[in-house]
Design a protein around this motif. Structure first.
Motif, short mmCIF file in Angstrom:
data_model
loop_
_atom_site.label_atom_id
_atom_site.label_comp_id
_atom_site.label_asym_id
_atom_site.label_seq_id
_atom_site.Cartn_x
_atom_site.Cartn_y
_atom_site.Cartn_z
N VAL A 225 0.84 -1.20 0.00
CA VAL A 225 0.00 0.00 0.00
C VAL A 225 0.88 1.25 0.00
N LYS A 226 1.89 1.25 0.85
CA LYS A 226 2.75 2.43 0.93
C LYS A 226 3.43 2.70 -0.40
N ALA A 227 3.75 1.63 -1.13
CA ALA A 227 4.44 1.83 -2.41
C ALA A 227 3.50 2.37 -3.47
N ASN A 228 2.20 2.07 -3.37
CA ASN A 228 1.36 2.47 -4.50
C ASN A 228 0.27 3.48 -4.20
N MET A 229 0.08 3.86 -2.93
CA MET A 229 -1.05 4.74 -2.64
C MET A 229 -0.93 6.12 -3.27
N ASN A 230 0.30 6.59 -3.43
CA ASN A 230 0.46 7.92 -4.03
C ASN A 230 -0.08 7.99 -5.44
N LEU A 231 0.10 6.89 -6.17
CA LEU A 231 -0.35 6.90 -7.56
C LEU A 231 -1.87 7.00 -7.65
N ALA A 232 -2.56 6.25 -6.78
CA ALA A 232 -4.01 6.33 -6.79
C ALA A 232 -4.47 7.72 -6.39
N GLN A 233 -3.75 8.29 -5.42
CA GLN A 233 -4.09 9.63 -4.97
C GLN A 233 -3.94 10.64 -6.10
N GLN A 234 -2.80 10.53 -6.83
CA GLN A 234 -2.58 11.47 -7.93
C GLN A 234 -3.64 11.32 -9.01
N ALA A 235 -4.09 10.08 -9.22
CA ALA A 235 -5.09 9.84 -10.26
C ALA A 235 -6.50 10.12 -9.76
N GLU A 236 -6.63 10.42 -8.45
CA GLU A 236 -7.92 10.71 -7.82
C GLU A 236 -8.90 9.54 -7.95
N ILE A 237 -8.39 8.35 -7.67
CA ILE A 237 -9.23 7.16 -7.68
C ILE A 237 -9.26 6.61 -6.27
N PRO A 238 -10.46 6.43 -5.69
CA PRO A 238 -10.50 5.89 -4.33
C PRO A 238 -9.98 4.45 -4.27
N GLN A 239 -9.29 4.17 -3.16
CA GLN A 239 -8.63 2.88 -3.00
C GLN A 239 -9.06 2.28 -1.66
N PHE A 240 -9.64 1.08 -1.68
CA PHE A 240 -10.08 0.42 -0.45
C PHE A 240 -9.09 -0.68 -0.10
N VAL A 241 -8.33 -0.47 0.96
CA VAL A 241 -7.26 -1.41 1.28
C VAL A 241 -7.60 -2.28 2.47
N GLY A 242 -6.98 -3.45 2.50
CA GLY A 242 -7.16 -4.35 3.63
C GLY A 242 -6.07 -4.15 4.68
N ALA A 243 -5.14 -3.25 4.39
CA ALA A 243 -3.99 -3.07 5.28
C ALA A 243 -4.43 -2.46 6.60
N GLN A 244 -3.79 -2.90 7.68
CA GLN A 244 -4.21 -2.43 8.99
C GLN A 244 -3.20 -1.52 9.67
N ALA A 245 -2.07 -1.24 9.01
CA ALA A 245 -1.06 -0.41 9.66
C ALA A 245 -1.64 0.95 10.00
N GLU A 246 -1.36 1.39 11.22
CA GLU A 246 -1.93 2.61 11.75
C GLU A 246 -1.65 3.84 10.90
N GLU A 247 -0.41 4.00 10.45
CA GLU A 247 0.02 5.25 9.83
C GLU A 247 -0.65 5.57 8.50
N LEU A 248 -1.18 4.56 7.82
CA LEU A 248 -1.66 4.77 6.45
C LEU A 248 -2.70 5.88 6.33
N THR A 249 -3.58 5.97 7.33
CA THR A 249 -4.64 6.97 7.22
C THR A 249 -4.20 8.32 7.80
N HIS A 250 -2.94 8.42 8.19
CA HIS A 250 -2.47 9.70 8.72
C HIS A 250 -1.45 10.34 7.80
N LEU A 251 -1.44 9.94 6.54
CA LEU A 251 -0.46 10.47 5.59
C LEU A 251 -1.08 11.50 4.67
N GLY A 252 -2.30 11.94 4.98
CA GLY A 252 -2.90 13.00 4.18
C GLY A 252 -3.40 12.57 2.82
#
Lengths: 387, 329, 292
Positions: A113-140
């Motif tokens: 998720v960390k490796a690819n979330m920026n790309l989805a963000q740049q493309a403005e496509i919502p991404q539903f992840v199964g990852a549970q790491a705490e930090e993911l939702t605090h990266l803006g």
């Protein structure tokens, strides 16, 4: 021809022939179907969980299509295998985005998720992840949404349980040293610190480990009031068996995986007495959930795990929210999910009420459970925070 | 080589380079990313080919060296060190560690080296994972910046590909020069007949060690490009599986051939695309194809091309002579 | 003290599993110069044959086990030799090694795709009743694995040294040309080696899977453990496999309990490196002269 010219010619020929064929755009598809990209672990260490996720999503989409699709349009899901490798996951999400999907599902592993979330963000496509790491939702990232409770949320509930119900003053923590286990380990340690509960032993184990003698010995000799076990399915089962073999007397507490039917099946009667918090349970006493479980078992010949359940609920949540919006618009969907709620009243196969906050974290009811006589028994329902 | 043939060779090589430079302009971002991945991986495979194909040493640690290079670059560039400095550090560190590892390990017989490097790879992976004060542990290192050279930013995918390709070209030229040099001839002597080489005064240990260290260093260089390519690294990509894959690429391409790494890496990177129709079965098909290829042509695809083009050559008239046939056991 | 005993007995049980996987590996190397990188997957697969026979064929356990052994002999013994080893052997050691790497991948992915990506419970042939030995709990399953490993090693050792066929096999391994001149059917001897290996891995699979659970990914770690056990014990002696395996199991457990849980996998690897560098013949192996 010399060897060199031979090989150079061959190389050029190979390259020229293959590159354009394989890497240029595929034939443009008709605008009709709604495209969902499933960027998920189908090989490598995450294969087991990823396959369950994908199977459940596929089942959901087949069901939706059979009933006429979303807003009258059929849904088409394409799988992209991340191979549980962040570098590959980035390539795959790029490939998925090149196909202009409506929404992205997955991955499950936080690294991917960390490796690819920026790309989805740049493309403005919502991404539903199964990852549970705490930090993911605090990266803006406004386009990242969870399909399941974060480890922070889950561990907060477990901490209350350990403090209030088990009344433990010290615990031993046994955790699997990977992406999933380390996140949980860090989260539980933080929670225990604020609850004032001592960590009597901190025992890391390996993914795929078969011999837990050393770990049970260490856990026992630390004399804790309870042992918290946080690992994958097979390892949890093996740990339970070894604990029973060595006559461990203190309660074994877990988070979702430990109390799942798969672990119960693999551990046999060594699983009895295990207890803890379950964020998503295919064994919950909710008729819609049980129908899901039976359909999954019938179609795929094995029981769904929590990854399967999350994926199923995510697909239906997307359907419900899209129908509420009345249009197929990725950006609008993302906005709607921030602070949005889906309920079984809107769409029965959402299975349970779910709300997403402005960070993309999801909130649902969860359960406290115990394993009794080879079955998971729900002992209490923990309501979600927002109502 | 006659003048005409040499001209032909140069024209074809330039043609290949031109195709590879022009390629990204026709492709979607995914295609460009895959090409970049090909270029980066090819550098590591060139290093491994040097070890295996030229010096005859089987290493299962190349993945770890890519990892060492990647982590070094990630740590340095996220702390403001320019990429060139990180490249030198990555390549240099990998070279040094390769030398230190090779020094004792090359004293043992062939097949044992494979196991020592296997163990080394796993150990390095454990260190990456457990020492999170240094490497970020399982959480990895994110936000790795792409280099900026003299004001030209490699952030856009196409620019970064051209950058990787440029590095690949430099590595290829350097390797070409190395193989043509006396050092290269010593490597081949080592591979063909180590005892004879020794009897002729070639310091086998020194040259074997050099080949091993150079190959490892190239792994580090590949890692220095891998980190800014993915812009996030964690321990998972650098395990034994990756080393085995790199080994497969060398063999499939053709071990000991100069162009082997390019072809082998291309196949490994593109095959999932070609087999897209096969969905979940592509790894099975890939593995089966590798086995079949090895059974019929152990010299890999380059060897296969060689054989095919030899077959197409007109056979010159030969005087009738008795030939000894060799029985194959 | 009870803890230490338990760690050692549990280590011996796990070690016996490694030894079982290593025995066939050593045998193949000794008799046909085949380094089988797919040995771990060979041990993973027969359990799935058994499960398939039970599920799809509806057979009872004992019959399914026989089917599993037969399928293993056919595919992993005869099939492996004829389809993979024979074509590769004349090209040298390296292509064969690479082919076995690819084969391991093939077997793993096939199992995952064609059978199941999940871990499956495997019925035990031996009940899991637990005894108390010097204060440590030991299960019947553990004892059966240790017992079988010892019996297998002793039986193989006797077979190779005392019977004519066994000695022919050794001769074929040491010097195929001379063996042929002496009239020994070298090809048949090599085939026999592969069949023995296939039988061993099938039985090992059936014994191990109740504990390990049948999963497509079991092969990787088991394979590496087999290599370490074989080399540490002694690559050129069958008894090396059991010495190496048991040592590996015990050392891993003690390291995990008393040194570092995070680096538990590192200790066997460090042991491997030290053995290769300082005593390449292994702890129980015979010194090998360098051939020119």
């Amino acid at each position: 021809m010399t060897i060199f010219t031979r090989t150079a010619a061959s190389a050029v020929a190979l390259l020229a022939l293959t590159l354009p064929l394989t890497l240029t755009a595929t034939a443009g598809s008709a605008a009709e179907p709604i495209k969902i990209a499933d960027v998920i672990e189908l090989s490598g260490t995450g294969a087991t969980t990823g396959t369950n996720w994908r199977n459940a999503a596929a089942m959901a989409i087949d069901e939706i299509n059979a009933k006429g699709g979303i807003l009258g349009r059929q849904v088409q899901m394409t799988d992209y295998d991340t191979q549980t490798n962040p570098g590959v996951s980035r390539a795959q999400i790029q490939k998925a985005l090149d196909g202009e999907p409506y929404v992205i599902l997955g991955p499950i592993f936080s690294g991917s998720v960390k490796a690819n979330m920026n790309l989805a963000q740049q493309a403005e496509i919502p991404q539903f992840v199964g990852a549970q790491a705490e930090e993911l939702t605090h990266l803006g990232d406004d386009y990242l949404f969870r399909a399941n409770l974060s480890q922070g949320a889950g561990m907060a509930k477990i901490a209350n349980y350990i403090h209030d119900d088990i009344k433990a003053k010290s615990i031993a923590v046994v955790w699997v040293n990977n992406d999933f286990g380390k996140g949980g380990h860090d989260a539980i340690l933080k929670q225990m610190a604020s609850a004032g509960i001592k960590i009597a032993a901190d025992i890391s184990t390996e993914s795929g480990q078969a011999d837990f003698a050393a770990d049970v010995v260490k856990a026992k000799s630390a004399n804790p009031d309870a042992i918290f076990v946080y690992s994958n399915e097979e390892e949890s089962a093996r740990f339970l068996r070894e604990a029973k073999k060595q006559g461990v007397a203190v309660p074994l507490v877990g988070e979702t995986t430990l109390l799942g039917q798969k672990v119960i099946d693999l551990a046999g009667d060594a699983a009895n007495g295990a207890r803890g918090h379950v964020s998503l349970s295919p064994d919950a006493p909710i008729p819609a959930v049980q129908a899901f479980r039976d359909n999954f078992k019938k179609r795929y010949d094995n029981l769904p795990d929590h990854a399967a359940m999350q994926a199923y609920m995510a697909v239906y949540a997307i359907k419900a929210m899209t129908e509420k919006l009345g249009k197929v618009d990725s950006k609008a969907l993302a906005a709607a999910f921030h602070g949005g709620t889906v309920t079984p009243a809107m769409e029965p196969n959402v299975l349970m009420d779910a709300s997403w906050d402005k960070n993309g974290d999801v909130d649902r009811d969860s359960f406290l459970a115990e394993v009794v006589d080879g079955k998971q028994k729900i002992v209490a329902v923990l309501p979600r925070l927002a109502k | 080589m006659t003048g005409l043939r040499r001209l032909l060779a140069i024209v074809l090589s330039l043609g290949a380079v031109a195709v590879l430079i022009a390629a990204p302009f026709d492709l979607k971002p995914y295609g460009v990313y895959i090409l970049s991945l090909w270029a980066v991986t090819a550098i590591a495979v060139i290093g491994l080919n040097l070890m295996i194909g030229y010096a005859g040493q089987v290493s299962l640690a190349q993945g770890a060296f890519v990892g060492i290079g990647a982590y070094t670059t990630a740590l340095l560039t996220t702390h403001g060190v320019p990429w060139i400095g990180a490249l030198v550090a990555s390549g240099g560190l990998s070279f040094a560690i390769g030398w230190l590892l090779g020094y004792p390990a090359l004293r043992v017989q062939h097949h044992y080296l494979a196991f020592v490097t296997l163990a080394f790879n796993t150990l390095v992976g454990l260190i990456f994972r457990n020492e999170d004060w240094l490497t970020g542990g399982i959480g990895g290192i994110s936000g790795i910046p792409r280099p900026s050279l003299l004001g030209w930013s490699t952030n856009p995918p196409r620019s970064f590909y051209l950058f990787c390709f440029a590095v690949l070209l430099l590595v290829a030229l350097a390797t070409w020069w190395l193989i043509r040099s006396p050092w290269g001839r010593a490597f081949v002597a080592l591979r063909e007949n180590p005892v004879r080489a020794l009897s002729l005064g070639v310091d086998t240990r020194r040259y074997t060690l050099l080949a091993f260290a150079l190959g490892s260093g190239l792994g580090g260089v590949a890692g220095a490009l891998y980190a800014p390519l993915v812009q996030f690294i964690d321990p998972t990509p650098f395990g034994l599986g990756f080393s085995l894959n790199l080994l497969l690429m060398v063999i499939v391409g053709g071990s000991g051939f100069f162009l082997g790494p390019f072809v082998g890496t291309l196949v490994a990177v593109l095959l999932p695309e070609w087999l897209r129709f096969a969905q979940g079965y592509y790894l099975i098909i890939y593995a089966a194809l590798v086995i079949i290829l090895l059974a019929f042509c152990p010299t890999g695809l380059m060897g296969l091309f060689g054989r095919l083009t030899t077959a197409l050559r007109p056979v010159p008239a030969r005087p009738a002579a008795a030939t000894l046939t060799e029985t194959v056991p | 003290m009870g803890d230490l005993i338990h760690l050692i007995t549990a280590g011996l049980a796990t070690g016996a599993i490694y030894a079982l996987v290593a025995i066939g590996f050593v045998l193949l190397w000794q008799t046909s110069q085949t380094i089988n990188f797919a040995q771990g997957q060979f041990v993973m697969l027969p359990a799935f044959f058994v499960l398939a026979a039970m599920k799809q064929g509806g057979l009872p356990l004992w019959a399914a086990v026989l089917v599993g052994i037969a399928a293993s002999v056919l595919l992993l013994g005869v099939g492996f030799k004829k389809l993979i080893v024979d074509p590769m052997r004349r090209h040298g050691v390296l292509p064969l090694v690479i082919a076995t790497v690819a084969l391991g991948l093939l077997l793993e992915e096939s199992t995952k795709t064609l059978f199941s990506a999940q871990a499956e419970a495997f019925p035990a042939l031996v009940p899991s009743t637990t005894f108390n030995v010097l204060g440590a709990p030991v299960s019947l399953q553990d004892l059966s694995i240790i017992g079988f490993a010892i019996v297998a090693v002793v039986a193989l050792q006797l077979f190779l040294t005392r019977t004519t066929t066994g000695r022919c096999m050794q001769a074929a391994a040491q010097n195929p040309e001379v063996a042929r001149i002496l009239g020994i059917p070298v090809e048949r001897m090599i085939l026999l080696t592969f069949v023995i290996n296939a039988t061993l891995v099938a039985i090992a699979s059936v014994l191990i899977s109740p504990i390990y659970l049948a999963k497509f990914s079991n092969g990787g770690a088991l394979g590496v453990a087999a290599f370490v056990a074989a080399i540490v014990g002694g690559f050129n002696q069958i008894r090396g496999a059991i010495v190496g395996g048991l040592l590996l199991g015990v050392v891993s457990n003690l390291a995990a309990a008393y040194i570092s849980a995070q680096y538990r996998d590192a200790i066997p690897l460090i042991l491997l490196i030290l053995v290769i560098l300082f005593r390449p013949r292994g702890l129980a192996g015979r010194a090998e002269e360098r051939t020119v």
